[in-house]
Write an enzyme that holds these catalytic residues in place. Sequence first.
Site, PDB file in Angstrom:
ATOM      1  N   HIS A   1      -7.026  -4.582  10.261  1.00 19.00           N
ATOM      2  CA  HIS A   1      -6.778  -4.346   8.834  1.00 19.00           C
ATOM      3  C   HIS A   1      -5.494  -5.023   8.380  1.00 19.00           C
ATOM      4  O   HIS A   1      -4.552  -5.216   9.148  1.00 19.00           O
ATOM      5  CB  HIS A   1      -6.839  -2.860   8.461  1.00 19.00           C
ATOM      6  CG  HIS A   1      -5.703  -1.995   8.892  1.00 19.00           C
ATOM      7  ND1 HIS A   1      -5.875  -0.781   9.519  1.00 19.00           N
ATOM      8  CD2 HIS A   1      -4.373  -2.144   8.758  1.00 19.00           C
ATOM      9  CE1 HIS A   1      -4.711  -0.230   9.739  1.00 19.00           C
ATOM     10  NE2 HIS A   1      -3.778  -1.039   9.294  1.00 19.00           N
TER      11      HIS A   1
ATOM     12  N   ASP B   1       0.816  -1.208   0.000  1.00 17.57           N
ATOM     13  CA  ASP B   1       0.000   0.000   0.000  1.00 17.57           C
ATOM     14  C   ASP B   1       0.851   1.260   0.000  1.00 17.57           C
ATOM     15  O   ASP B   1       2.078   1.203   0.176  1.00 17.57           O
ATOM     16  CB  ASP B   1      -0.955  -0.010   1.201  1.00 17.57           C
ATOM     17  CG  ASP B   1      -0.279  -0.379   2.514  1.00 17.57           C
ATOM     18  OD1 ASP B   1       0.960  -0.342   2.566  1.00 17.57           O
ATOM     19  OD2 ASP B   1      -0.986  -0.689   3.476  1.00 17.57           O
TER      20      ASP B   1
ATOM     21  N   ASN C   1      -7.356  -2.631  14.315  1.00 16.90           N
ATOM     22  CA  ASN C   1      -8.757  -2.982  13.996  1.00 16.90           C
ATOM     23  C   ASN C   1      -8.818  -4.197  13.065  1.00 16.90           C
ATOM     24  O   ASN C   1      -9.860  -4.490  12.498  1.00 16.90           O
ATOM     25  CB  ASN C   1      -9.479  -1.781  13.368  1.00 16.90           C
ATOM     26  CG  ASN C   1      -8.813  -1.316  12.083  1.00 16.90           C
ATOM     27  OD1 ASN C   1      -7.863  -1.937  11.620  1.00 16.90           O
ATOM     28  ND2 ASN C   1      -9.306  -0.232  11.512  1.00 16.90           N
TER      29      ASN C   1
ATOM     30  N   GLU D   1      -9.534  -1.839   5.424  1.00 21.22           N
ATOM     31  CA  GLU D   1     -10.203  -1.534   6.688  1.00 21.22           C
ATOM     32  C   GLU D   1     -11.413  -2.464   6.885  1.00 21.22           C
ATOM     33  O   GLU D   1     -11.897  -3.076   5.923  1.00 21.22           O
ATOM     34  CB  GLU D   1     -10.670  -0.081   6.674  1.00 21.22           C
ATOM     35  CG  GLU D   1      -9.535   0.932   6.575  1.00 21.22           C
ATOM     36  CD  GLU D   1      -8.786   1.129   7.888  1.00 21.22           C
ATOM     37  OE1 GLU D   1      -8.756   0.202   8.728  1.00 21.22           O
ATOM     38  OE2 GLU D   1      -8.212   2.209   8.074  1.00 21.22           O
TER      39      GLU D   1
HETATM   40  C1  GLP Z   1      -0.395   0.392   8.529  1.00 21.58           C
HETATM   41  C2  GLP Z   1      -0.054  -0.452   7.305  1.00 21.58           C
HETATM   42  C3  GLP Z   1      -0.318  -1.911   7.536  1.00 21.58           C
HETATM   43  C4  GLP Z   1       0.296  -2.330   8.868  1.00 21.58           C
HETATM   44  C5  GLP Z   1      -0.376  -1.580   9.977  1.00 21.58           C
HETATM   45  C6  GLP Z   1       0.146  -1.938  11.344  1.00 21.58           C
HETATM   46  O1  GLP Z   1      -1.699   0.821   8.555  1.00 21.58           O
HETATM   47  N1  GLP Z   1      -0.763  -0.026   6.134  1.00 21.58           N
HETATM   48  O2  GLP Z   1       0.194  -2.670   6.461  1.00 21.58           O
HETATM   49  O3  GLP Z   1       0.181  -3.716   9.043  1.00 21.58           O
HETATM   50  O4  GLP Z   1      -0.158  -0.210   9.774  1.00 21.58           O
HETATM   51  O5  GLP Z   1       1.141  -1.047  11.744  1.00 21.58           O
HETATM   52  P1  GLP Z   1       2.210  -1.357  12.833  1.00 21.58           P
HETATM   53  O6  GLP Z   1       3.049  -2.449  12.270  1.00 21.58           O
HETATM   54  O7  GLP Z   1       2.982  -0.080  12.987  1.00 21.58           O
HETATM   55  O8  GLP Z   1       1.474  -1.761  14.049  1.00 21.58           O
END
Ligand code: GLP
Length: 241
Positions: free
Chosen positions: A138, A67, A136, A143
């Site tokens: 995702h 993404d 959440n 989402e």
């Molecule tokens: C972002 C990314 C996701 C990731 C998520 C979790 O939103 N788009 O791909 O898995 O954050 O983030 P973190 O690894 O900092 O908890």
Amino acid sequence: MNIIKCKDIDDYAKTAAQIVTDRINSKPDIVLGLPTGSTPVPLYKELSSLYNQGKVDFSRVTTYNLDEYIGLDRSSEQSYYNFMHTNLFKHINVKAENINIPNNDPNGLEMECLEYETAIKESGGIDLQVLGIGHNGHIGFNEPGTPFDSTTHIIELSEETIAANARFFDTPAMVPKKAISMGIRTIMLSKEILLLAYGKDKAEILKRALTGDITTDVPASVLKLHPNLTIVVDEEASSLL
Ligand code: GLP
């Protein structure tokens, strides 16, 4: 589903990196799907170190990132383009032409979604998709409520995700409200998935995703349907499993 519980963050990084390295060594022209966020940072550090020790070669590897934010220039410090180069690509020998990150140019977003899907297919599909998980549930930026048959698309980020991402920006108003993300179907079509999580703040969502119903309310719950899913977690993240 294979869950590997690691004793600490160091063990977590080494375990995840060993899996990725083994896959690259058995298929040097592998197609990798890669995440951003804090979750893969220990993995990327370890992979950079294994590369420096001559234990893995990225020269034939192709990468597709999950993404990218919309509304930030690629050169911006918080873009995922910059994140990936800072945390991994500049430390290894992956070829620039083999790196794919969704192009967030506001003028061509619809076309980019279609072209990203086509490029993945033409590469032969993703062999190993590495994933983090949002609070959440995702995956990528899919989402809650995102259909399981979604392909690469433009998404409005939830309030929860915007709030979680605010820690990386000077002011909450600077946090992008939209993103371009591989869809859930894109992710599920990968031949193998490696889901990573560490820290106690991920324990509850991991429990919901891995032991609860399969529902679009928790996008990561769909991963239970994947035939080749490995989960690498530390003790804190796995404490409720
Ligand atoms: C972002 C990314 C996701 C990731 C998520 C979790 O939103 N788009 O791909 O898995 O954050 O983030 P973190 O690894 O900092 O908890």
